[in-house]
Design an enzyme around this catalytic site. Structure first.
Site, PDB file in Angstrom:
ATOM      1  N   LYS A 175       0.847  -1.189   0.000  1.00 48.18           N
ATOM      2  CA  LYS A 175       0.000   0.000   0.000  1.00 48.18           C
ATOM      3  C   LYS A 175       0.888   1.247   0.000  1.00 48.18           C
ATOM      4  CE  LYS A 175      -1.678  -1.519   3.803  1.00 48.18           C
ATOM      5  NZ  LYS A 175      -2.428  -1.814   5.044  1.00 48.18           N
ATOM      6  N   THR A 209      -7.869   9.105   9.221  1.00 53.30           N
ATOM      7  CA  THR A 209      -7.375   7.858   8.634  1.00 53.30           C
ATOM      8  C   THR A 209      -7.202   6.727   9.644  1.00 53.30           C
ATOM      9  OG1 THR A 209      -5.110   8.690   8.914  1.00 53.30           O
ATOM     10  CG2 THR A 209      -6.172   9.072   6.775  1.00 53.30           C
ATOM     11  N   GLY A 211      -7.530   3.494  11.323  1.00 55.58           N
ATOM     12  CA  GLY A 211      -8.133   2.211  10.997  1.00 55.58           C
ATOM     13  C   GLY A 211      -8.199   1.878   9.523  1.00 55.58           C
ATOM     14  N   THR A 212      -7.504   2.638   8.678  1.00 52.29           N
ATOM     15  CA  THR A 212      -7.572   2.351   7.235  1.00 52.29           C
ATOM     16  C   THR A 212      -6.997   0.978   6.910  1.00 52.29           C
ATOM     17  OG1 THR A 212      -5.534   3.647   7.008  1.00 52.29           O
ATOM     18  CG2 THR A 212      -7.587   4.729   6.397  1.00 52.29           C
ATOM     19  N   GLY A 213      -5.891   0.604   7.541  1.00 52.56           N
ATOM     20  CA  GLY A 213      -5.290  -0.699   7.261  1.00 52.56           C
ATOM     21  C   GLY A 213      -6.170  -1.845   7.717  1.00 52.56           C
ATOM     22  N   CYS A 214      -6.773  -1.700   8.887  1.00 55.14           N
ATOM     23  CA  CYS A 214      -7.690  -2.725   9.404  1.00 55.14           C
ATOM     24  C   CYS A 214      -8.892  -2.874   8.475  1.00 55.14           C
ATOM     25  CB  CYS A 214      -8.175  -2.349  10.797  1.00 55.14           C
ATOM     26  SG  CYS A 214      -6.878  -2.060  12.004  1.00 55.14           S
TER      27      CYS A 214
END
Length: 268
Positions: A175, A209, A211-214
């Protein structure tokens, strides 16, 4: 009788602020038509400003949670997030090796607010878990730690993602949101055999942003649980995260959570 939803197991930490971890995963899974189940690895006290406390859950209790849902409800896909210790990582690698379902591993190391969530021993153990995963989803700083490199461009990110995929035998979704604050966001999927697919989109200007990865990894797991192939699931997951970023409600004094409640304005 309505069709049964895909059964998605999230193995991750609890976020008291509701923006990341298990809480973000369950919201994402439900909005994408899945049935969310959990194996909680840690209890955290955190908000948009940072993580104030982390209490790990005992490894045997985490494994018991997995066994409980697997033996009764069943599992169509797994998302793995915050783990917190090398012992936990190794135990999960052993347990998940026998799970006949796609596994999405988000190698959480640092929270959006900058709090450290994985020490060196834990990161070193990640390779054992990657070996049994379907896809691993590092951002650029995580990719750098996993490959002992320092990618500063999309070209270098692709080079390291290819190397990690080849060395682990696992697909790598790298990412690129951390690369260039002004340019477009470039994400890429590197397969172990060398094939690479790329996605590019205009950057959304926001600091909401948390929690974007979760959210991306649980959306990806849900897509795979629905039977989508990996590129299709990635396309859906990216679209979902972008919609949630646009719908962010602006909660808290720091990096606020995504907009799950208001996502209907932007999704699908």
């Amino acid at each position: 009788m309505t069709a049964k939803p895909p059964r998605i197991l999230s193995i991750a930490g609890s976020d008291s602020g509701g923006g990341a971890g298990i809480q973000a995963d369950l919201k994402t899974i439900q909005l994408l038509g899945g049935h969310g189940m959990t194996a909680i690895t840690a209890i955290t006290a955190q908000n948009t400003l940072g993580v104030q406390r982390v209490d790990p859950v005992a490894v045997d209790i985490v494994i018991a949670q997995i066994d409980s849902v697997a033996e009764d409800i069943g599992i169509d896909a797994v998302k793995v997030g915050m783990l917190g210790s090398a012992e936990m990582v190794k135990a999960l690698a052993g347990r998940l090796a026998s799970v006949d379902a796609p596994i999405v591993f988000d190698p959480v190391m640092v929270s959006t607010s900058g709090s450290i969530l994985a020490d060196e021993a834990t990161i070193a153990a990640f390779h054992a878990l990657m070996a049994v995963s379907t896809v691993v989803t590092p951002n650029v700083p995580e990719l750098a730690r996993l490959t002992w490199s320092d990618p500063q461009s999309a070209y270098e990110m692709e080079r390291e993602a290819r190397r990690l995929a080849r060395d682990t035998g696992t697909a790598v979704l790298a990412k690129g949101g951390h690369l260039d604050d002004d340019g477009p966001v470039i994400d890429l999927l590197a397969q172990p055999e060398g094939k690479v697919q790329r996605w590019k989109a205009k950057r959304i200007a926001t600091d909401q942003t948390h929690g974007t990865g979760c959210t991306l990894s649980s959306a990806l797991a849900t897509g795979l649980g629905h039977g989508l192939d990996l590129p299709q699931a990635i396309l859906q997951a990216r679209g979902f995260v972008r919609a949630a970023l646009k719908a962010a409600p602006g909660l808290g004094k720091g990096n606020g959570p995504l907009g799950f409640a208001g996502i209907g304005e932007f999704w699908p």
